[in-house]
Design an enzyme around this catalytic site. Structure first.
Site, PDB file in Angstrom:
ATOM      1  N   LEU A 148      -5.593   1.023 -14.802  1.00 49.78           N
ATOM      2  CA  LEU A 148      -5.541   2.285 -14.359  1.00 49.78           C
ATOM      3  C   LEU A 148      -4.365   2.737 -13.416  1.00 49.78           C
ATOM      4  O   LEU A 148      -4.954   2.996 -12.230  1.00 49.78           O
ATOM      5  CB  LEU A 148      -6.997   2.780 -14.096  1.00 49.78           C
ATOM      6  CG  LEU A 148      -7.088   4.292 -14.242  1.00 49.78           C
ATOM      7  CD1 LEU A 148      -7.260   4.560 -15.879  1.00 49.78           C
ATOM      8  CD2 LEU A 148      -8.531   4.769 -13.443  1.00 49.78           C
ATOM      9  N   GLY A 149      -3.105   2.343 -13.641  1.00 52.43           N
ATOM     10  CA  GLY A 149      -2.030   2.800 -12.679  1.00 52.43           C
ATOM     11  C   GLY A 149      -1.811   4.220 -13.276  1.00 52.43           C
ATOM     12  O   GLY A 149      -2.727   5.065 -13.730  1.00 52.43           O
ATOM     13  N   ARG A 150      -0.585   4.574 -12.892  1.00 53.20           N
ATOM     14  CA  ARG A 150       0.033   5.933 -13.164  1.00 53.20           C
ATOM     15  C   ARG A 150      -0.094   6.263 -14.625  1.00 53.20           C
ATOM     16  O   ARG A 150      -0.546   7.487 -15.092  1.00 53.20           O
ATOM     17  CB  ARG A 150       1.504   6.123 -12.733  1.00 53.20           C
ATOM     18  CG  ARG A 150       1.471   5.978 -11.146  1.00 53.20           C
ATOM     19  CD  ARG A 150       3.158   6.319 -10.855  1.00 53.20           C
ATOM     20  NE  ARG A 150       3.632   4.934 -10.683  1.00 53.20           N
ATOM     21  CZ  ARG A 150       4.144   4.799  -9.505  1.00 53.20           C
ATOM     22  NH1 ARG A 150       4.286   5.737  -8.453  1.00 53.20           N
ATOM     23  NH2 ARG A 150       4.492   3.446  -9.286  1.00 53.20           N
ATOM     24  N   ILE A 151       0.230   5.259 -15.530  1.00 50.67           N
ATOM     25  CA  ILE A 151       0.198   5.432 -16.853  1.00 50.67           C
ATOM     26  C   ILE A 151      -1.158   5.529 -17.491  1.00 50.67           C
ATOM     27  O   ILE A 151      -1.511   6.343 -18.296  1.00 50.67           O
ATOM     28  CB  ILE A 151       1.375   4.485 -17.778  1.00 50.67           C
ATOM     29  CG1 ILE A 151       2.911   4.746 -17.327  1.00 50.67           C
ATOM     30  CG2 ILE A 151       1.033   4.406 -19.144  1.00 50.67           C
ATOM     31  CD1 ILE A 151       3.899   3.579 -17.833  1.00 50.67           C
ATOM     32  N   SER A 202      -9.278  -2.304 -13.611  1.00 50.30           N
ATOM     33  CA  SER A 202      -8.040  -2.617 -12.861  1.00 50.30           C
ATOM     34  C   SER A 202      -8.446  -3.570 -11.788  1.00 50.30           C
ATOM     35  O   SER A 202      -9.529  -3.741 -11.710  1.00 50.30           O
ATOM     36  CB  SER A 202      -7.929  -1.174 -12.128  1.00 50.30           C
ATOM     37  OG  SER A 202      -6.867  -0.424 -12.702  1.00 50.30           O
ATOM     38  N   ARG A 203      -7.561  -4.126 -11.111  1.00 47.52           N
ATOM     39  CA  ARG A 203      -7.683  -5.184 -10.160  1.00 47.52           C
ATOM     40  C   ARG A 203      -8.874  -4.920  -9.073  1.00 47.52           C
ATOM     41  O   ARG A 203      -9.631  -5.556  -8.858  1.00 47.52           O
ATOM     42  CB  ARG A 203      -6.254  -5.296  -9.396  1.00 47.52           C
ATOM     43  CG  ARG A 203      -5.540  -6.549  -9.911  1.00 47.52           C
ATOM     44  CD  ARG A 203      -4.270  -6.540  -9.419  1.00 47.52           C
ATOM     45  NE  ARG A 203      -3.459  -5.365  -9.593  1.00 47.52           N
ATOM     46  CZ  ARG A 203      -2.201  -5.211  -9.224  1.00 47.52           C
ATOM     47  NH1 ARG A 203      -1.302  -6.251  -8.944  1.00 47.52           N
ATOM     48  NH2 ARG A 203      -1.497  -3.990  -9.609  1.00 47.52           N
ATOM     49  N   ARG A 259       2.882  -4.288 -22.536  1.00 49.08           N
ATOM     50  CA  ARG A 259       3.873  -5.460 -22.491  1.00 49.08           C
ATOM     51  C   ARG A 259       3.210  -6.308 -23.541  1.00 49.08           C
ATOM     52  O   ARG A 259       2.067  -6.646 -23.588  1.00 49.08           O
ATOM     53  CB  ARG A 259       4.132  -6.330 -21.394  1.00 49.08           C
ATOM     54  CG  ARG A 259       4.919  -5.702 -20.394  1.00 49.08           C
ATOM     55  CD  ARG A 259       6.620  -5.699 -21.004  1.00 49.08           C
ATOM     56  NE  ARG A 259       7.560  -5.028 -19.947  1.00 49.08           N
ATOM     57  CZ  ARG A 259       8.050  -3.929 -19.940  1.00 49.08           C
ATOM     58  NH1 ARG A 259       7.508  -2.903 -20.741  1.00 49.08           N
ATOM     59  NH2 ARG A 259       8.785  -3.577 -19.249  1.00 49.08           N
ATOM     60  N   ASP A 277       3.035  -1.043 -29.547  1.00 51.28           N
ATOM     61  CA  ASP A 277       4.442  -0.738 -29.361  1.00 51.28           C
ATOM     62  C   ASP A 277       5.111  -1.869 -28.639  1.00 51.28           C
ATOM     63  O   ASP A 277       6.563  -1.580 -28.430  1.00 51.28           O
ATOM     64  CB  ASP A 277       4.384   0.614 -28.189  1.00 51.28           C
ATOM     65  CG  ASP A 277       5.768   1.142 -28.099  1.00 51.28           C
ATOM     66  OD1 ASP A 277       6.588   1.168 -28.884  1.00 51.28           O
ATOM     67  OD2 ASP A 277       6.179   1.529 -27.044  1.00 51.28           O
ATOM     68  N   GLU A 330      10.004  -9.357 -28.856  1.00 51.07           N
ATOM     69  CA  GLU A 330      10.770  -8.414 -29.364  1.00 51.07           C
ATOM     70  C   GLU A 330      12.252  -8.828 -29.721  1.00 51.07           C
ATOM     71  O   GLU A 330      12.747  -9.196 -29.141  1.00 51.07           O
ATOM     72  CB  GLU A 330      10.524  -7.141 -28.435  1.00 51.07           C
ATOM     73  CG  GLU A 330       9.282  -6.713 -28.255  1.00 51.07           C
ATOM     74  CD  GLU A 330       9.067  -5.647 -27.237  1.00 51.07           C
ATOM     75  OE1 GLU A 330      10.167  -5.201 -26.923  1.00 51.07           O
ATOM     76  OE2 GLU A 330       7.883  -5.312 -26.875  1.00 51.07           O
ATOM     77  N   HIS A 361       8.885  -0.400 -29.653  1.00 55.25           N
ATOM     78  CA  HIS A 361       8.943  -0.190 -28.143  1.00 55.25           C
ATOM     79  C   HIS A 361       9.808   1.016 -27.903  1.00 55.25           C
ATOM     80  O   HIS A 361      10.784   1.068 -27.272  1.00 55.25           O
ATOM     81  CB  HIS A 361       9.799  -1.471 -27.737  1.00 55.25           C
ATOM     82  CG  HIS A 361       9.503  -1.455 -26.107  1.00 55.25           C
ATOM     83  ND1 HIS A 361       9.448  -2.706 -25.532  1.00 55.25           N
ATOM     84  CD2 HIS A 361       9.196  -0.561 -25.270  1.00 55.25           C
ATOM     85  CE1 HIS A 361       9.079  -2.627 -24.086  1.00 55.25           C
ATOM     86  NE2 HIS A 361       9.183  -1.295 -23.862  1.00 55.25           N
TER      87      HIS A 361
END
Ligand code: 8YV
Length: 329
Positions: free
Chosen positions: A163-166, A185-186, A243, A267, A272, A290
């Site tokens: 649950l970071g910015r994105i 989250s951490r 990722r 994505d 890749e 991606h």
């Protein structure tokens, strides 16, 4: 030694800027206009350049995908900054850079909205089977039988891994769908009302769809393991806009093949642009190349932020958007 033809001699700037990988064309032109820029991948003999001119390089610009390898870092004794085009920087050993006094930056914030938009689009696509339904109409199956019923999105339980910015931008968008949001989250995020769960497995167990927005790198390698996919279960969906490395891809392939999860929208991939055949063949998997940040507006904003980081470093010796102090590799 005379300067070889492939090394521009102007404009006159405090040192050489090394462009490590291809970038947005408008950014490449802006860098070349303003700085003595050398494009490593276009040199006939990159090793010779590094041997003869590596000590002229003061800053390196690279993509999130390519980073700066340890070997390249070692060939640039006067390197003072590594500037990434992209929010991810796991391809660069930040701890090693820091130990050498090299500053590292990325392009946070400017891509958050577009990545979150795509995550929500991919989630709806895989649950409502939009891409599959499109293929169904095109191949003429609609006149044979109605398209099979899909899964509702509104009101479901959605898990956000990271649950970071994105992740927060994804959650904010999904609030409009009346879903129940939980996350892992951490550490718990203080200013949100979503339920924090301590492990990826507990999160997968508690949700209908798991959206992966955690940063890449060794700390999150294989975090979405076979056990997490099993906890998600045969009615559960996986969305990954982070990722490929965060998901154990062979475990995902076997879970998709055996129907141990309901579907996936991806994505990003482990290697890749190679996508495992089993994922390509499955009608339950949405595969994207991606593209989460790939809008004209966002890529221009990322390019602009890279340029401003380079400018700041070349004039003031520091970066505008350095990666967090806590960032290791
Ligand atoms: C781009 C990304 O594909 O920002 C990132 O970390 O993965 C994407 O936005 C990448 O920047 C291209 O190198």
């Amino acid at each position: 030694m005379p300067r070889p033809d492939h090394i521009p001699s102007s404009p006159d700037t405090p040192g050489t800027l090394l462009q490590v990988s291809p970038l947005l064309p408008s950014l490449e032109s802006a860098l070349a206009e303003r700085y003595r820029t050398v494009r490593l991948s276009e040199l006939p003999d990159p090793a010779a350049f590094l041997r003869d001119h590596g000590s002229d390089v003061v800053a390196a610009v690279t993509s999130a995908r390519t980073g700066v390898s340890e070997e390249l870092m070692d060939a640039l004794p006067k390197l003072g900054a590594i500037i990434h085009f992209g929010v991810g920087y796991e391809t660069t050993n930040v701890a090693r850079a820091r130990a050498r006094g090299i500053d590292v930056s990325n392009t946070p914030d400017v891509l958050t909205d577009c990545v979150a938009d795509l995550a929500v689009g991919a989630l709806i696509d895989v649950m409502r089977r939009i891409s599959a339904a499109d293929r169904y109409v095109r191949e003429g199956s609609w006149s044979v039988a109605p398209f099979p019923l899909a899964s509702r999105v509104s009101g479901k339980r959605i898990g956000i891994l990271g649950l970071g910015r994105i992740g927060r931008a994804v959650a904010l968008r999904l609030e409009g769908f009346g879903v129940q949001i939980s996350y892992c989250s951490r550490r718990p995020v203080p200013d949100v009302n979503y339920t924090h769960l301590p492990t990826a497995e507990a999160l997968a167990e508690a949700c209908d769809a798991l959206v992966v927005t955690a940063a890449g790198g060794k700390d999150t390698q294989g975090l979405v393991s076979a056990a997490v996919l099993d906890a998600l279960g045969p009615q559960g969906y996986l969305v990954n806009v982070a990722r490929g490395s965060v998901v154990d891809e062979p475990a995902l392939v076997s879970a998709v093949e055996a129907g141990r999860i309901a579907g996936a929208a991806l994505d990003v991939f482990a290697d890749e642009p190679n996508v495992p055949r089993a994922l390509l063949k499955s009608g339950r998997v949405v595969v994207l190349p991606h593209i989460a940040s790939a809008t004209r507006e966002t890529r221009e904003a990322m390019g602009d932020l890279v340029l401003r980081n380079v400018q700041r470093f070349m004039t003031e010796g520091c970066l505008l958007t350095p990666v967090p102090e806590t960032a290791a590799r």
